[in-house]
Write a protein that holds these residues in place. Structure first.
Motif, PDB file in Angstrom:
ATOM      1  N   GLN A  81     -38.520  66.236 168.602  1.00  0.00           N
ATOM      2  CA  GLN A  81     -37.082  66.216 168.361  1.00  0.00           C
ATOM      3  C   GLN A  81     -36.539  64.804 168.543  1.00  0.00           C
ATOM      4  OE1 GLN A  81     -34.987  69.437 170.188  1.00  0.00           O
ATOM      5  NE2 GLN A  81     -32.969  68.484 169.934  1.00  0.00           N
ATOM      6  N   VAL A  82     -35.645  64.409 167.649  1.00  0.00           N
ATOM      7  CA  VAL A  82     -35.063  63.068 167.696  1.00  0.00           C
ATOM      8  C   VAL A  82     -33.616  63.143 168.163  1.00  0.00           C
ATOM      9  CG1 VAL A  82     -36.590  62.236 165.881  1.00  0.00           C
ATOM     10  CG2 VAL A  82     -34.338  63.140 165.274  1.00  0.00           C
ATOM     11  N   LYS A  83     -33.068  61.984 168.524  1.00  0.00           N
ATOM     12  CA  LYS A  83     -31.741  61.971 169.125  1.00  0.00           C
ATOM     13  C   LYS A  83     -30.608  61.780 168.129  1.00  0.00           C
ATOM     14  CE  LYS A  83     -33.346  60.325 173.640  1.00  0.00           C
ATOM     15  NZ  LYS A  83     -33.230  59.271 174.678  1.00  0.00           N
ATOM     16  N   ASN A  84     -30.865  61.175 166.973  1.00  0.00           N
ATOM     17  CA  ASN A  84     -29.764  60.862 166.076  1.00  0.00           C
ATOM     18  C   ASN A  84     -30.126  61.130 164.608  1.00  0.00           C
ATOM     19  OD1 ASN A  84     -27.223  59.941 165.310  1.00  0.00           O
ATOM     20  ND2 ASN A  84     -27.899  57.810 165.135  1.00  0.00           N
ATOM     21  N   PRO A  85     -30.338  62.411 164.240  1.00  0.00           N
ATOM     22  CA  PRO A  85     -30.702  62.707 162.855  1.00  0.00           C
ATOM     23  C   PRO A  85     -29.547  62.486 161.873  1.00  0.00           C
ATOM     24  CG  PRO A  85     -30.313  64.732 164.063  1.00  0.00           C
ATOM     25  CD  PRO A  85     -30.269  63.627 165.067  1.00  0.00           C
ATOM     26  N   GLN A  86     -28.305  62.351 162.395  1.00  0.00           N
ATOM     27  CA  GLN A  86     -27.164  62.123 161.502  1.00  0.00           C
ATOM     28  C   GLN A  86     -27.292  60.814 160.737  1.00  0.00           C
ATOM     29  OE1 GLN A  86     -27.026  62.943 164.694  1.00  0.00           O
ATOM     30  NE2 GLN A  86     -25.523  64.570 165.071  1.00  0.00           N
ATOM     31  N   GLU A 139     -42.481  64.280 162.387  1.00  0.00           N
ATOM     32  CA  GLU A 139     -43.924  64.428 162.545  1.00  0.00           C
ATOM     33  C   GLU A 139     -44.581  63.507 161.519  1.00  0.00           C
ATOM     34  OE1 GLU A 139     -47.010  68.108 163.021  1.00  0.00           O
ATOM     35  OE2 GLU A 139     -45.896  68.015 161.130  1.00  0.00           O
ATOM     36  N   GLY A 140     -45.103  62.380 161.965  1.00  0.00           N
ATOM     37  CA  GLY A 140     -45.634  61.386 161.035  1.00  0.00           C
ATOM     38  C   GLY A 140     -44.519  60.873 160.142  1.00  0.00           C
ATOM     39  N   SER A 142     -42.960  62.791 158.004  1.00  0.00           N
ATOM     40  CA  SER A 142     -42.137  63.949 157.629  1.00  0.00           C
ATOM     41  C   SER A 142     -40.971  64.119 158.592  1.00  0.00           C
ATOM     42  CB  SER A 142     -42.980  65.227 157.618  1.00  0.00           C
ATOM     43  OG  SER A 142     -43.980  65.162 156.626  1.00  0.00           O
ATOM     44  N   ARG A 143     -39.875  64.638 158.050  1.00  0.00           N
ATOM     45  CA  ARG A 143     -38.687  64.870 158.860  1.00  0.00           C
ATOM     46  C   ARG A 143     -38.117  66.251 158.547  1.00  0.00           C
ATOM     47  NH1 ARG A 143     -35.366  59.291 157.921  1.00  0.00           N
ATOM     48  NH2 ARG A 143     -35.512  60.029 155.776  1.00  0.00           N
ATOM     49  N   LEU A 144     -37.560  66.878 159.571  1.00  0.00           N
ATOM     50  CA  LEU A 144     -36.938  68.186 159.394  1.00  0.00           C
ATOM     51  C   LEU A 144     -35.527  68.132 159.961  1.00  0.00           C
ATOM     52  CD1 LEU A 144     -38.565  71.660 159.941  1.00  0.00           C
ATOM     53  CD2 LEU A 144     -36.255  71.213 160.791  1.00  0.00           C
ATOM     54  N   LEU A 145     -34.550  68.381 159.107  1.00  0.00           N
ATOM     55  CA  LEU A 145     -33.145  68.405 159.501  1.00  0.00           C
ATOM     56  C   LEU A 145     -32.695  69.857 159.544  1.00  0.00           C
ATOM     57  CD1 LEU A 145     -30.736  66.408 160.023  1.00  0.00           C
ATOM     58  CD2 LEU A 145     -30.076  66.819 157.651  1.00  0.00           C
ATOM     59  N   TYR A 146     -32.061  70.259 160.666  1.00  0.00           N
ATOM     60  CA  TYR A 146     -31.709  71.655 160.866  1.00  0.00           C
ATOM     61  C   TYR A 146     -30.252  71.756 161.295  1.00  0.00           C
ATOM     62  CZ  TYR A 146     -32.211  76.527 162.323  1.00  0.00           C
ATOM     63  OH  TYR A 146     -32.074  77.894 162.437  1.00  0.00           O
ATOM     64  N   GLN A 147     -29.486  72.625 160.617  1.00  0.00           N
ATOM     65  CA  GLN A 147     -28.062  72.759 160.898  1.00  0.00           C
ATOM     66  C   GLN A 147     -27.674  74.228 161.022  1.00  0.00           C
ATOM     67  OE1 GLN A 147     -25.451  71.361 157.785  1.00  0.00           O
ATOM     68  NE2 GLN A 147     -23.664  71.234 159.125  1.00  0.00           N
ATOM     69  N   VAL A 148     -26.770  74.521 161.947  1.00  0.00           N
ATOM     70  CA  VAL A 148     -26.126  75.832 162.075  1.00  0.00           C
ATOM     71  C   VAL A 148     -24.630  75.594 161.991  1.00  0.00           C
ATOM     72  CG1 VAL A 148     -25.754  77.850 163.523  1.00  0.00           C
ATOM     73  CG2 VAL A 148     -27.962  76.692 163.573  1.00  0.00           C
ATOM     74  N   ALA A 149     -23.926  76.359 161.134  1.00  0.00           N
ATOM     75  CA  ALA A 149     -22.491  76.110 160.973  1.00  0.00           C
ATOM     76  C   ALA A 149     -21.763  77.345 160.487  1.00  0.00           C
ATOM     77  CB  ALA A 149     -22.256  74.948 160.003  1.00  0.00           C
ATOM     78  N   ALA A 150     -20.445  77.363 160.733  1.00  0.00           N
ATOM     79  CA  ALA A 150     -19.552  78.418 160.258  1.00  0.00           C
ATOM     80  C   ALA A 150     -18.780  77.904 159.044  1.00  0.00           C
ATOM     81  CB  ALA A 150     -18.585  78.836 161.365  1.00  0.00           C
ATOM     82  N   TYR A 151     -18.546  78.793 158.066  1.00  0.00           N
ATOM     83  CA  TYR A 151     -17.880  78.401 156.820  1.00  0.00           C
ATOM     84  C   TYR A 151     -16.820  79.430 156.438  1.00  0.00           C
ATOM     85  CZ  TYR A 151     -22.036  75.442 156.354  1.00  0.00           C
ATOM     86  OH  TYR A 151     -23.035  74.542 156.580  1.00  0.00           O
ATOM     87  N   GLN A 152     -15.901  79.003 155.579  1.00  0.00           N
ATOM     88  CA  GLN A 152     -15.019  79.957 154.931  1.00  0.00           C
ATOM     89  C   GLN A 152     -15.857  80.789 153.963  1.00  0.00           C
ATOM     90  OE1 GLN A 152     -11.876  80.638 155.428  1.00  0.00           O
ATOM     91  NE2 GLN A 152     -11.246  78.918 156.736  1.00  0.00           N
ATOM     92  N   ASN A 235     -36.815  69.898 154.899  1.00  0.00           N
ATOM     93  CA  ASN A 235     -38.090  69.598 155.539  1.00  0.00           C
ATOM     94  C   ASN A 235     -39.042  68.924 154.556  1.00  0.00           C
ATOM     95  OD1 ASN A 235     -40.538  69.712 157.064  1.00  0.00           O
ATOM     96  ND2 ASN A 235     -41.005  71.702 156.146  1.00  0.00           N
ATOM     97  N   GLY A 236     -39.583  67.762 154.941  1.00  0.00           N
ATOM     98  CA  GLY A 236     -40.581  67.123 154.080  1.00  0.00           C
ATOM     99  C   GLY A 236     -40.595  65.621 154.241  1.00  0.00           C
ATOM    100  N   GLY A 237     -41.197  64.955 153.252  1.00  0.00           N
ATOM    101  CA  GLY A 237     -41.310  63.505 153.297  1.00  0.00           C
ATOM    102  C   GLY A 237     -42.342  63.028 152.304  1.00  0.00           C
ATOM    103  N   LEU A 238     -42.838  61.816 152.500  1.00  0.00           N
ATOM    104  CA  LEU A 238     -43.824  61.236 151.588  1.00  0.00           C
ATOM    105  C   LEU A 238     -45.190  61.901 151.742  1.00  0.00           C
ATOM    106  CD1 LEU A 238     -42.908  57.443 151.884  1.00  0.00           C
ATOM    107  CD2 LEU A 238     -42.187  59.091 150.143  1.00  0.00           C
TER     108      LEU A 238
END
Length: 274
Positions: A81-86, A139-140, A142-152, A235-238
């Motif tokens: 897990q990383v600290k600043n995926p934004q 991981e190497g 590869s990067r995985l960005l994960y979000q949970v959010a509420a929407y209209q 999720n993915g990368g080169l």
């Protein structure tokens, strides 16, 4: 007359005995019948009500959104897990969709541009209307960005419809500009575990050059809707995209979100974030 009266009385007495015997026989038959066969069948409305599973109605809070996030333990392997995926972005995705390819449908070019711009963004499903939480893993290459959010509801419905049509409207197109020259982008639909109220999976492949060498960026995109809330995964990368990791994130993430919406706190999973 006396004889006739006696005969009539005898006939009436015989009829009562027959009726009583029939009642006793019926009662014995019911008593001997298995309990399951004697159980009253519920009315269709009662059966439907008893078997219905209500959808989560709780409002997602900021704390709940954070609790619903997956950790490295949920997707296993060697993810950290990383600290600043934004701050994430990818130069292969920086550029403009070649609108000349969409002569008969300029709106298709806009749809493809929206996808490219939002792949490492927090607005793939539009701007959240309520709580939102985000984390990322590496991981190497590869990067995985994960979000949970509420929407209209209307926003979420439109976004899900947009995602569903992308494999047709944006099946292949060209990105121009940026530092990587022209890139070919392909979008195909992929299957996801049957989680949540609705779901959409895509694989986006971007072929271009980096430092003069040919490269391919492969990203899995997965979205799962639960009521008016959703989880979003890129999720993915080169090195490609690991399908098993994407599915694990979908399964574990949906489970955690449902726990939160049911008013419970998901079982903690170890985090590899120091």
């Amino acid at each position: 007359m006396a004889t006739g009266t006696l005969l009539a009385t005898a006939a009436c007495a015989g009829g009562d005995d027959d009726t009583s015997a029939e009642s006793e026989t019926a009662a014995a038959t019911v008593a001997e019948r298995p309990l399951a066969a004697r159980t009253t069948t519920p009315s269709p409305s009662a059966s439907k009500s008893a078997g219905a599973t209500p959808s989560p109605t709780a409002t997602l809070s900021e704390t709940g959104a954070r609790n619903a996030l997956i950790t490295a333990a949920d997707i296993e392997d060697d993810w950290v897990q990383v600290k600043n995926p934004q701050s994430w972005s990818d130069k292969l995705l920086v550029g403009q969709v070649d609108a000349a390819q969409f002569v008969t449908g300029k709106t298709d070019a806009a749809d493809c541009q929206r996808l490219v711009d939002a792949l490492y963004d927090e607005t793939l499903l539009g701007t959240p209307s309520g709580a939102s939480a985000l984390n990322g893993f590496e991981e190497g290459d590869s990067r995985l960005l994960y979000q949970v959010a509420a929407y209209q509801k209307a926003t979420l419905d439109k976004s899900m419809d947009w995602l569903e049509k992308l494999p047709e409207t944006c099946d292949q197109f060209t990105l121009t500009g940026g530092d990587s020259g022209d890139r070919t982008v392909q979008v195909v639909e992929t299957s996801l575990p049957k989680e949540g109220d609705a779901r959409q999976g895509l694989t986006v492949t971007v072929k271009g050059t980096s430092n003069g060498d040919p490269v391919t960026l492969t990203l899995d995109v997965a979205v799962v809707r639960v009521g008016n809330d959703a989880i979003t995964i890129t999720n993915g990368g080169l090195d490609g995209a690991d399908e098993d990791t994407t599915k694990a994130a979908v399964e574990q993430g949906t489970k955690r979100l449902k726990e939160v919406l049911a008013g419970r706190t998901p079982t903690p999973t170890p985090s590899m974030l120091d």
